[in-house]
Design an enzyme around this catalytic site. Structure first.
Site, mmCIF file in Angstrom:
data_model
loop_
_atom_site.group_PDB
_atom_site.id
_atom_site.type_symbol
_atom_site.label_atom_id
_atom_site.label_comp_id
_atom_site.label_asym_id
_atom_site.label_seq_id
_atom_site.Cartn_x
_atom_site.Cartn_y
_atom_site.Cartn_z
ATOM 1 N N ASP A 40 17.094 10.337 -8.121
ATOM 2 C CA ASP A 40 18.595 10.268 -7.878
ATOM 3 C C ASP A 40 19.165 10.197 -6.465
ATOM 4 O O ASP A 40 20.192 10.679 -5.962
ATOM 5 C CB ASP A 40 18.966 11.563 -8.419
ATOM 6 N N HIS A 45 0.759 -1.225 0.013
ATOM 7 C CA HIS A 45 -0.056 0.163 0.099
ATOM 8 C C HIS A 45 0.907 1.175 -0.051
ATOM 9 O O HIS A 45 0.378 2.400 0.301
ATOM 10 C CB HIS A 45 -0.899 -0.079 1.385
ATOM 11 N N ASP A 63 -0.022 15.655 20.699
ATOM 12 C CA ASP A 63 0.096 17.013 21.274
ATOM 13 C C ASP A 63 0.757 18.137 20.376
ATOM 14 O O ASP A 63 0.203 18.307 19.408
ATOM 15 C CB ASP A 63 1.111 16.523 22.642
ATOM 16 N N LYS A 85 -3.701 10.402 5.351
ATOM 17 C CA LYS A 85 -3.476 9.568 6.631
ATOM 18 C C LYS A 85 -2.372 10.520 7.536
ATOM 19 O O LYS A 85 -1.214 10.485 7.112
ATOM 20 C CB LYS A 85 -2.824 8.376 6.129
ATOM 21 N N HIS A 124 -8.912 11.353 2.235
ATOM 22 C CA HIS A 124 -8.113 10.230 2.004
ATOM 23 C C HIS A 124 -6.755 10.286 2.712
ATOM 24 O O HIS A 124 -6.018 9.395 2.840
ATOM 25 C CB HIS A 124 -7.892 10.120 0.531
ATOM 26 N N LYS A 158 3.117 4.275 -1.029
ATOM 27 C CA LYS A 158 3.352 5.330 -2.300
ATOM 28 C C LYS A 158 4.880 6.053 -2.152
ATOM 29 O O LYS A 158 4.678 7.081 -1.373
ATOM 30 C CB LYS A 158 2.202 6.196 -2.358
#
Length: 480
Positions: A231, A224, A405, A400, A398, A226
């Protein structure tokens, strides 16, 4: 009629049935010793006893708690790979940050992820698709040596074709391009799309397929992540895949709310290590990468934390629970999916009960119906304890993101559900830099202003059929 007069085919059928039950018993022993939850163990044992001929193949596809055979690069016997990994660990340690004993979430993250917090990084928060794709395509165009990309979903729509064109252009210019994609998430990728990439010199590999028959049966595990690395100097990670909906072009969802990161500094090498491990699993080859690093005046402290089903424990679940346990003022979490297990739910409840401002931001609209329905079944375990739930109303949420704190923020690919806890390979950047934390705090405050706080009655006063559907969906959480 005596048994001896039975047709041989009857004996063959009886023998096959007995074999299934014997084989099923062996699987029961495996489930008893390896399934992580008592509910899962009971469910699999019941199925394997009653209908072994159906349950056995399902167990191989859905019931395994660990991704069997995954060769973790940090433990590999491949000499070339081992030398690279050992060398980079020594390099990263040169830029590592000494963690005080009171920094419990930081210490837990580095222990579970295996990579240290490093100084000298420069991080840029990329809000939504337009900003993310502009920076990503610009970085790809700057590539001189190589490009590493790993996406869960790559589509053949406008953005996907632009992505393909960008990789082809760089490959034809002599840049080495390593393209890794998840076989399930990107199942709609056509042979034509991949063939054109390969014809241009792009090395394409599918995660989860290929030479390992056992891995092909383990369909429930997904990569999952991404990730993009250019370089060895700049990297990207976050919530966005490659597709038109991430630019808000899908009318079903409207505007798409997501967050990605653009990284420079020693953290890039950590992201590159994560890619190296996945690439090696997919094809048993070590890509030719650069491992020199540099520092930047921003000096932001960051740890890249990979988690997944090859870990010896449920790393992401433990990190979320520790975030709740160690929080003192606030714990803000955004995720498109809210299907926590009992341990995480208990940690969230206790944090709220001791006065922590626990907020969880969820989408108002569904992209996966079962997961969306499941979230309603947790209202009664959340709201009465002081856990505040919000539904984002300005498009589809979408991102995440985690905020603990005023001392830690995290951006990555992991959700608040069983898949990210146990089944998906994920990667998250934990950041302790105060400037970055304020930026994330301001971003989330703006997002919360576009939300409606959930009331318990939005579940309890729904129809019986809706509530029953939500509870039934929750039962299927382990395979959603």
């Amino acid at each position: 009629m005596s048994l001896l007069s039975y047709d041989p085919t009857t004996w063959w059928g009886i023998g096959l049935l007995v074999a299934f039950y014997v084989f099923g018993f062996l699987h029961i022993l495996h489930a008893l010793m390896n399934t992580r939850t008592s509910q899962g163990t009971i469910a699999w044992i019941a199925c394997l006893i009653s209908v072994p001929f159906f349950a056995i193949p399902l167990y191989w596809m859905l019931g395994r708690s660990r991704f069997t055979g995954y060769i973790r690069a940090r433990r590999s016997n491949d000499i070339q790979l081992k030398n690279i990994i050992d060398g980079m660990h020594k390099t990263l340690l040169q830029y590592s940050v000494d963690l005080p004993e009171e920094d419990v979430i930081e210490r837990a993250a580095t222990e579970l992820g295996g990579l240290p917090f490093t100084r000298g990084n420069s991080l840029q928060v990329l809000i939504n698709g337009k900003s993310t794709f502009e920076h990503l395509f610009s970085a790809i165009a700057r590539a001189e040596k190589y490009i590493c990309v790993n996406f869960f979903i790559v589509k053949t729509d406008k953005v996907g074709m632009k992505f393909q064109k960008a990789l082809i252009e760089r490959a034809r210019s002599g840049v080495k391009v390593y393209f890794l994609f998840d076989e399930i998430g990107s199942h709609k990728l056509t042979s034509t799309y991949l063939g054109e990439l390969r014809d241009a010199g792009v090395q394409c590999e599918a995660f989860g397929s290929g030479r390992r028959l056992l891995s092909r049966l383990q369909m429930n595990f997904r990569n999952h992540r991404k990730i993009a690395v250019v370089d060895g100097r700049e990297a990207f990670l976050g919530g966005l895949n490659v597709g038109d909906e991430y630019l808000g072009r899908d009318k079903r969802f409207g505007d798409w709310r997501d967050t990605h990161l653009h990284l420079k500094g020693p953290s890039v090498q950590a992201v590159q290590l994560v890619f190296l491990e996945d690439w090696f699993w997919a094809c048993d080859r070590v890509p030719e990468l650069l491992w020199e690093t540099e520092t930047f005046p921003a000096d932001q402290k960051t740890a890249i934390i990979p988690t997944g089903p090859a870990d010896p424990t449920d790393s992401w679940k433990l990190l979320v629970a520790e975030a709740a346990n160690s929080s003192r003022k606030r714990l803000w979490i955004t995720s498109p999916y809210f299907v926590p297990d009992d341990g995480v739910m208990t940690a969230l409840q206790l944090a709220a009960l001791r006065g922590v401002d626990v907020r969880i931001m969820l989408p108002a609209v569904a992209d996966h119906l079962l997961v969306w329905l499941s979230s309603f079944a947790y209202y009664e375990q959340s709201i009465p304890f002081g856990v505040k739930l919000f539904r984002y109303a300005d498009g589809f949420l979408h991102q995440k993101v985690l905020l603990i704190d005023d001392r830690m923020a995290a951006v990555g690919t992991a959700n608040l559900d069983n898949r990210s806890f146990r089944l998906n390979f994920e990667v998250t950047a934990f950041v302790s830099d105060q400037t970055f934390i304020r930026q994330i705090s301001d971003m989330l405050s703006e997002d919360f202003s576009r939300c409606a706080e959930v009331k318990l009655e939005e579940f309890t006063e729904k129809s019986f059929l809706f509530r029953a559907a939500c509870r039934a969906a929750r039962l299927m959480a382990p395979i959603q």
